[in-house]
Design a protein around this motif. Structure first.
Motif, short mmCIF file in Angstrom:
data_model
loop_
_atom_site.label_atom_id
_atom_site.label_comp_id
_atom_site.label_asym_id
_atom_site.label_seq_id
_atom_site.Cartn_x
_atom_site.Cartn_y
_atom_site.Cartn_z
N PHE A 113 1.02 -1.25 -0.24
CA PHE A 113 0.03 0.02 -0.17
C PHE A 113 0.76 1.06 0.10
O PHE A 113 0.99 2.73 -0.79
N ASP A 114 2.01 1.19 1.02
CA ASP A 114 2.69 2.18 0.69
C ASP A 114 3.41 2.89 -0.41
O ASP A 114 3.34 3.60 -1.07
N LYS A 115 4.64 1.71 -0.78
CA LYS A 115 4.76 1.70 -2.28
C LYS A 115 3.60 1.78 -3.41
O LYS A 115 4.57 3.21 -4.38
N THR A 116 2.64 1.52 -3.17
CA THR A 116 1.53 2.28 -4.45
C THR A 116 1.68 3.34 -4.51
O THR A 116 1.23 4.11 -5.03
N ALA A 117 0.97 4.34 -3.08
CA ALA A 117 0.93 5.36 -2.73
C ALA A 117 2.18 6.45 -3.15
O ALA A 117 1.69 7.72 -3.88
N ARG A 118 3.31 6.44 -2.47
CA ARG A 118 4.18 6.79 -3.44
C ARG A 118 4.28 6.82 -5.15
O ARG A 118 4.55 7.72 -5.57
N LEU A 119 4.37 5.82 -5.58
CA LEU A 119 3.99 5.82 -6.91
C LEU A 119 2.94 6.87 -7.38
O LEU A 119 3.47 7.01 -8.88
N LEU A 120 2.04 7.08 -6.34
CA LEU A 120 0.74 7.61 -7.11
C LEU A 120 0.54 9.19 -6.99
O LEU A 120 0.02 9.92 -7.17
N GLY A 121 2.17 9.51 -6.14
CA GLY A 121 2.37 10.62 -5.87
C GLY A 121 1.40 11.20 -4.53
O GLY A 121 1.06 12.40 -4.69
N LEU A 122 0.56 9.96 -3.36
CA LEU A 122 -0.11 10.41 -2.28
C LEU A 122 0.51 10.57 -1.81
O LEU A 122 1.81 10.59 -0.83
N PRO A 123 0.25 11.52 -0.40
CA PRO A 123 1.03 11.26 0.61
C PRO A 123 0.97 10.31 1.33
O PRO A 123 -0.17 9.57 1.80
N VAL A 124 2.26 9.88 2.12
CA VAL A 124 2.40 8.87 2.59
C VAL A 124 2.66 8.92 4.43
O VAL A 124 2.84 8.55 5.09
N GLY A 125 2.83 10.54 4.63
CA GLY A 125 3.15 10.90 6.36
C GLY A 125 2.37 10.27 7.05
O GLY A 125 2.75 9.59 7.82
N GLY A 126 0.49 9.65 6.76
CA GLY A 126 0.23 8.82 7.75
C GLY A 126 0.02 7.41 7.14
O GLY A 126 -1.02 6.65 7.43
N GLY A 127 0.73 6.95 6.50
CA GLY A 127 0.70 6.29 5.88
C GLY A 127 0.42 5.70 4.72
O GLY A 127 -1.22 6.51 4.08
N GLY A 128 0.72 5.16 3.93
CA GLY A 128 -0.33 5.34 2.51
C GLY A 128 -1.62 4.50 1.87
O GLY A 128 -1.81 4.87 1.36
N GLY A 129 -1.25 3.29 3.16
CA GLY A 129 -3.20 2.61 3.24
C GLY A 129 -4.32 3.07 3.23
O GLY A 129 -4.79 3.59 2.47
N PRO A 130 -4.38 4.25 4.02
CA PRO A 130 -4.73 5.25 4.45
C PRO A 130 -5.48 6.10 3.13
O PRO A 130 -6.34 6.45 2.36
N ALA A 131 -4.20 6.98 2.32
CA ALA A 131 -4.24 7.97 1.49
C ALA A 131 -4.95 6.66 -0.14
O ALA A 131 -5.46 6.98 -0.91
N VAL A 132 -4.29 5.73 -0.21
CA VAL A 132 -4.52 4.88 -1.02
C VAL A 132 -6.55 4.23 -0.98
O VAL A 132 -7.02 4.61 -2.36
N GLU A 133 -6.51 4.01 -0.33
CA GLU A 133 -8.06 3.82 0.45
C GLU A 133 -8.98 5.26 0.19
O GLU A 133 -9.99 4.82 -0.52
N LYS A 134 -8.34 5.67 0.48
CA LYS A 134 -8.90 7.00 -0.15
C LYS A 134 -9.97 7.61 -1.45
O LYS A 134 -11.07 7.63 -2.09
#
Length: 499
Positions: free
Chosen positions: A320-341
């Protein structure tokens, strides 16, 4: 690497020796110094004259010795290397976390039989409810909480490091440690204050996460807890981080039906312990999904767990974290919540992705291939759209990628969990605990709940509230309560952490 440290074990090695010696001599002629490779910069730097002379003399001796022994030493080295390679090959294709006999130390607080607990630093009075201060610093959040042994959280405090790590796209261990050191005293004091206590003297015991996690971060919390336990003469419990996640599913306050006494499991009073309640009883199957772990465990009691499946590479949270970084999402609070949203606005079937290990009928996980497939599909879309980088993709494209990734990641969980449930049903186990940071994912919770309900004989599923799925002080405090009720505590003096 200095020239002196090189070892030669073959004819090819001796050729290299001649070449390097010639190189060193030529350097002497040119500038009266040789060179060595700097491991930091990958550049050559001057090799001191004294070191070169030692190298020349040792190489001469080595050449003479190798002629005399006819290569016996190299043969022994080859044999040793072969044994090491064979040993490593035993674990290729197996889950990293599953115990195949490769670990020198295994967590067994109940001894070899799992039932012989020892109170090494004493116990509080267990005939009435007692309180425990729990401290957590295994990764990037500093947490503390006070819990009463009847399952009531009396006070909590949590210092997040989200803003510190946001710009780096992940956790920076050194910065995390420094933040823990800065916040730990204030977090403990606030947790005590929120529990209506003035000092550590008022709690009955102290529990702290000692591993696994980031070692330099774990040490901050562990040292603080040891200091307090010794200073105030309190029983000390070193907490296994993964067990703490699992046991949160048993916390009465974490149960969705905690207001209904009939829904809770009662542990009768004994001559040494008070009556207490739990949300669920042993044995049960646990799915542990977090940033660093992805495991299926048969849980038989405190300190008694059998890992029946684990990840062979990445964990679900890491994917989840690496997918969030790939898509340029904020990951400070964890990539999981960002991808889920983001996934809520996407089509889970828009991007064709593989389901890992689809044809392998066991309980192990693998997310490295799915992660790579997501990267390739995102890059294909970039090329198709004529864009310079993946970050330039439209919101719709990113949402579709996020939704498709999440859908297949959970399908992988469902498939492996299905195999594990079938195994457990043969033993009469039909209770599932879903724990760890990723258990806060609502899509995962809903789909696993539906999966439990669809079994021929429906399963009961227990998931802590989202805020109690992630790392916080209550998990350490509650795990300590569970250990103490079994008559178990550790020595504070000299207690070490493990990564």
């Amino acid at each position: 690497m200095s020239l002196q440290s090189l070892q030669y074990s073959s004819a090819g090695g001796r050729i290299q020796q001649v070449i390097m010696t010639f190189f060193a001599l030529s350097c002497l002629v040119r500038g009266a110094f040789a060179f060595q490779l700097s491991p930091k910069k990958g550049l050559f730097r001057p090799l001191p004259q004294s070191l070169l002379q030692r190298h020349m003399s040792s190489n001469t001796a080595a050449s003479e010795d190798s002629t005399l022994v006819s290569g016996e030493a190299p043969k022994r080295k080859k044999k040793k290397n072969r044994r090491s390679k064979e040993k490593r090959s035993e674990f290729i294709g197996r889950a990293k976390a599953v115990d195949h006999g490769q670990w020198p130390n295994v967590y067994k607080p109940g001894g070899s039989d799992g039932m012989t607990f020892v109170a090494k630093s004493g116990l509080p009075d267990r005939t009435k409810p007692f309180t425990v201060l729990g401290i957590e610093s295994s990764c990037d959040d500093t947490g503390a909480a006070v819990i009463r042994s009847d399952g009531i959280i009396l006070g909590e405090s949590l210092a997040s490091q989200q803003e510190i790590h946001e710009e780096f796209g992940g956790i920076v261990p050194g910065l995390a440690r420094d933040a823990h050191m800065e916040k730990i005293d204030g977090v403990v004091e606030e947790a005590l204050r929120n529990a209506g206590m003035e000092s550590v003297d008022e709690v009955d015991a102290i529990g702290v996460t000692v591993g696994p996690g980031l070692e330099i971060c774990l040490r901050v919390g562990c040292n603080k807890a040891k200091e307090l336990a010794i200073e105030h003469n309190k029983p000390f419990v070193g907490i296994h981080h993964l067990e703490a996640h699992i046991l949160m599913a048993r916390l009465p306050q974490a149960s969705a039906d905690s207001d209904d006494p009939e829904s809770l499991f009662t542990i009768p009073a004994t001559s040494q312990t008070h009556e207490s309640v739990r949300a669920m009883e042993f044995p049960f199957l646990a799915l542990l999904v977090s940033g660093g772990h992805c495991q299926l465990l048969k849980c038989m009691g405190i300190g008694r767990y059998s890992i029946i499946g684990g990840t062979m590479d990445d964990s679900l949270g890491e994917a989840f974290d690496k997918t969030a970084r790939l898509l340029g999402l904020p990951v400070g609070g964890g990539g999981g919540p960002a991808v889920e949203k983001l996934a809520r606005d996407g089509d889970p079937t828009a991007v064709q992705l593989p389901i890992p290990l689809r044809n392998r009928r066991d309980c192990d996980f693998s997310y490295a291939g799915l992660k790579t497939a997501v990267m390739k599909k995102a890059d294909d879309l970039r090329k198709e759209r004529g864009l310079e980088c993946i970050d330039d993709l439209s919101y719709e494209d990113k949402a579709n990628i996020a939704a498709s990734f999440q859908n297949n990641a959970i399908k992988h969980i469902e498939q492996r969990l299905g195999y594990a449930m079938t195994m457990m049903e043969e033993e009469g186990i039909r209770t599932l605990a879903v724990v760890g940071g990723v258990a806060a994912n609502l899509e995962l919770r809903n789909r696993l709940d539906a999966m439990c309900a669809s079994r021929e004989d429906a399963w009961d599923m227990f998931v802590p509230p989202p805020r109690l799925c992630t790392d916080q002080g209550s998990m350490s405090a509650w795990a300590a309560v569970e250990r103490i009720m079994e008559g178990s505590s550790d020595e504070a003096e000299g207690h070490e952490v493990f990564a």
